[in-house]
Scaffold this motif. Structure first.
Motif, mmCIF file in Angstrom:
data_model
loop_
_atom_site.group_PDB
_atom_site.id
_atom_site.type_symbol
_atom_site.label_atom_id
_atom_site.label_comp_id
_atom_site.label_asym_id
_atom_site.label_seq_id
_atom_site.Cartn_x
_atom_site.Cartn_y
_atom_site.Cartn_z
ATOM 1 N N ARG A 13 -40.794 -34.596 -32.460
ATOM 2 C CA ARG A 13 -40.229 -35.605 -33.447
ATOM 3 C C ARG A 13 -39.167 -36.258 -32.825
ATOM 4 N N LEU A 14 -38.239 -36.113 -31.952
ATOM 5 C CA LEU A 14 -36.948 -36.052 -31.586
ATOM 6 C C LEU A 14 -37.003 -36.173 -30.421
ATOM 7 N N ALA A 15 -37.206 -36.444 -29.811
ATOM 8 C CA ALA A 15 -37.257 -35.753 -27.672
ATOM 9 C C ALA A 15 -37.498 -37.488 -27.622
ATOM 10 N N PRO A 16 -36.824 -38.137 -27.069
ATOM 11 C CA PRO A 16 -37.471 -39.773 -26.594
ATOM 12 C C PRO A 16 -38.838 -40.199 -26.327
ATOM 13 N N ALA A 17 -39.705 -39.846 -25.512
ATOM 14 C CA ALA A 17 -40.742 -39.705 -25.432
ATOM 15 C C ALA A 17 -41.924 -39.097 -26.554
ATOM 16 N N GLY A 18 -42.144 -39.254 -27.565
ATOM 17 C CA GLY A 18 -42.658 -37.907 -28.338
ATOM 18 C C GLY A 18 -44.221 -37.811 -28.633
ATOM 19 N N GLU A 19 -44.994 -38.960 -28.115
ATOM 20 C CA GLU A 19 -46.037 -38.774 -27.902
ATOM 21 C C GLU A 19 -46.410 -38.207 -26.587
ATOM 22 N N ARG A 20 -45.544 -38.111 -25.726
ATOM 23 C CA ARG A 20 -46.028 -37.359 -24.439
ATOM 24 C C ARG A 20 -45.908 -36.329 -24.281
ATOM 25 N N VAL A 21 -45.063 -35.859 -25.646
ATOM 26 C CA VAL A 21 -45.021 -34.443 -25.832
ATOM 27 C C VAL A 21 -45.531 -34.170 -26.376
ATOM 28 N N ALA A 22 -46.096 -35.271 -27.254
ATOM 29 C CA ALA A 22 -47.323 -34.418 -27.764
ATOM 30 C C ALA A 22 -48.258 -34.202 -27.202
ATOM 31 N N ARG A 23 -48.331 -34.737 -26.368
ATOM 32 C CA ARG A 23 -50.040 -34.485 -25.562
ATOM 33 C C ARG A 23 -49.650 -33.226 -24.613
ATOM 34 N N ALA A 24 -48.075 -32.820 -24.532
ATOM 35 C CA ALA A 24 -48.330 -32.043 -23.060
ATOM 36 C C ALA A 24 -48.749 -30.485 -24.009
ATOM 37 N N ILE A 25 -47.916 -30.583 -25.310
ATOM 38 C CA ILE A 25 -48.369 -29.105 -26.480
ATOM 39 C C ILE A 25 -48.879 -29.251 -26.517
ATOM 40 N N GLY A 26 -50.142 -30.387 -26.621
ATOM 41 C CA GLY A 26 -51.374 -30.393 -26.800
ATOM 42 C C GLY A 26 -52.231 -28.968 -25.735
ATOM 43 N N ALA A 27 -51.904 -29.652 -24.257
ATOM 44 C CA ALA A 27 -52.496 -29.554 -23.618
ATOM 45 C C ALA A 27 -52.002 -27.878 -23.330
ATOM 46 N N ALA A 28 -50.853 -26.618 -23.521
ATOM 47 C CA ALA A 28 -50.434 -25.636 -23.180
ATOM 48 C C ALA A 28 -51.444 -25.022 -24.986
ATOM 49 N N VAL A 29 -51.449 -25.658 -26.046
ATOM 50 C CA VAL A 29 -52.070 -25.162 -26.947
ATOM 51 C C VAL A 29 -53.858 -25.068 -26.775
ATOM 52 N N VAL A 30 -54.337 -26.349 -25.651
ATOM 53 C CA VAL A 30 -55.391 -25.944 -25.797
ATOM 54 C C VAL A 30 -56.048 -24.673 -24.420
ATOM 55 N N GLY A 31 -54.615 -24.598 -23.445
ATOM 56 C CA GLY A 31 -55.091 -23.468 -22.466
ATOM 57 C C GLY A 31 -55.216 -22.451 -22.985
ATOM 58 N N ALA A 32 -54.420 -22.114 -24.088
ATOM 59 C CA ALA A 32 -53.955 -20.917 -25.184
ATOM 60 C C ALA A 32 -55.404 -20.739 -25.439
ATOM 61 N N GLY A 33 -55.847 -21.757 -26.413
ATOM 62 C CA GLY A 33 -56.745 -21.093 -27.563
ATOM 63 C C GLY A 33 -58.445 -20.726 -26.167
ATOM 64 N N LEU A 34 -58.356 -20.962 -25.065
ATOM 65 C CA LEU A 34 -59.433 -21.208 -24.653
ATOM 66 C C LEU A 34 -59.220 -19.789 -24.405
ATOM 67 N N LEU A 35 -58.011 -19.076 -23.459
ATOM 68 C CA LEU A 35 -57.813 -18.101 -23.131
ATOM 69 C C LEU A 35 -58.074 -16.939 -24.539
ATOM 70 N N MET A 36 -57.508 -17.063 -25.667
ATOM 71 C CA MET A 36 -57.769 -16.616 -26.517
ATOM 72 C C MET A 36 -59.433 -16.105 -27.412
ATOM 73 N N ILE A 37 -60.548 -17.238 -26.309
ATOM 74 C CA ILE A 37 -61.758 -16.946 -26.313
ATOM 75 C C ILE A 37 -61.818 -15.987 -25.088
ATOM 76 N N ALA A 38 -61.576 -16.466 -24.662
ATOM 77 C CA ALA A 38 -62.029 -15.425 -23.205
ATOM 78 C C ALA A 38 -61.184 -13.868 -23.279
#
Length: 289
Positions: free
Chosen positions: A258-283
């Motif tokens: 919400r507060l970072a200058p490039a919020g949409e890019r930050v959101a996508r970066a967070i999404g990539a980290a979350v997807v990676g964590a979810g795949l690790l949890m499944i494995a």
């Protein structure tokens, strides 16, 4: 003709009065903003402290070990001698306080933009009341969200306790939910609601300084925010609604995007980290990690 000293005195007096008229609104506006930030900081500190105490008390009680090697949170259980309405009221109270602690860091800038849009049309005292009304409308939306989450959590907990096979699959299901939540960060739907949270009501826009407009604005902000936070809140619910670590991570993610200058890019970066964590949890849950 008036003496020179008298003329000079009158000129200085008029100039001083004019300066006072010009400075007074500025001082009043500054004091109002400081009061707004002070109240916000106090509310955050109190809600965060109460949330930490509740989370630690939940952790001290432990949870119910379940087939599949995981533990069910006490948030979805009744305390001894507690009725279901009492359990629902207790959960809702915890939920509202927790939402205040989690959302206030990103809500304060939104309330600040509302104050700018409504300022100049009302006095500072009235503006403070209208700002509070926006906040109440905002958190009402999150209260309704909690009212919907509790019966759903109770139903799922009951099903998992009655069906051991279902309980065995929960770790993998949690990983799948995390992957889906991370994937939402890349969608246009997420970007649209994130933009509303970052920009509403918009630079240079003015809003009527009345209670009805403030109430509607608060509800609108709450709806956009709940849509925008659907993924992170889903993660919080499946990882442990009163887990301090999960709560801290979700709060940080919401605040930064919400507060970072490039919020949409930050959101996508967070999404990539979350997807990676979810795949690790499944494995790991499937015995592959």
């Amino acid at each position: 003709m008036a003496p020179p000293r008298r003329v000079l005195s009158e000129v200085v007096g008029v100039s001083g009065a004019t300066a006072g008229l010009e400075i007074s609104p500025m001082v009043s506006e500054r004091a109002s903003r400081q009061a707004f930030l002070g109240v916000s900081a106090l509310l955050f500190a109190v809600s965060a402290a109460v949330t930490i105490v509740w989370c630690r008390s939940m952790s001290a009680m432990g949870g119910m070990p379940m087939p599949g090697g995981w533990t069910m949170s006490m948030a979805w259980m009744r305390m001894p001698g507690q009725t279901w309405p009492g359990a629902a009221a207790s959960f809702l109270g915890m939920w509202v306080v927790m939402m205040v602690a989690m959302m206030l860091p990103s809500l304060v800038p939104m309330l600040g933009r509302y104050r700018e849009a409504a300022a100049g049309r009302t006095g500072e005292t009235h503006l403070g009341r209208l700002t509070a009304l926006v906040g109440v409308g905002y958190f009402l939306v999150w209260t309704v969200f909690g009212m919907a989450a509790f019966p759903l959590g109770i139903a799922l907990a009951a099903a998992e306790m009655m069906e051991p096979a279902l309980a065995h699959g929960v770790p993998i299901a949690v990983g799948v939910v995390v992957v889906i939540a991370g994937s939402l960060q890349f969608t246009a739907w997420k970007a649209r609601h994130l933009a509303c949270c970052r920009e509403a009501p918009g630079r240079g826009r003015t809003l009527p300084a009345d209670a009805a407009t403030a109430w509607r604005h608060g509800l609108r902000l709450g709806l956009h925010c709940s849509y925008c936070c659907a993924g992170p809140m889903a993660i919080l619910l499946v990882m442990g609604v009163m887990d301090l670590r999960a709560m801290a991570l979700v709060t940080a993610a919401i605040t930064v995007e919400r507060l970072a200058p490039a919020g949409e890019r930050v959101a996508r970066a967070i999404g990539a980290a979350v997807v990676g964590a979810g795949l690790l949890m499944i494995a790991r849950a499937a015995g592959l990690g």
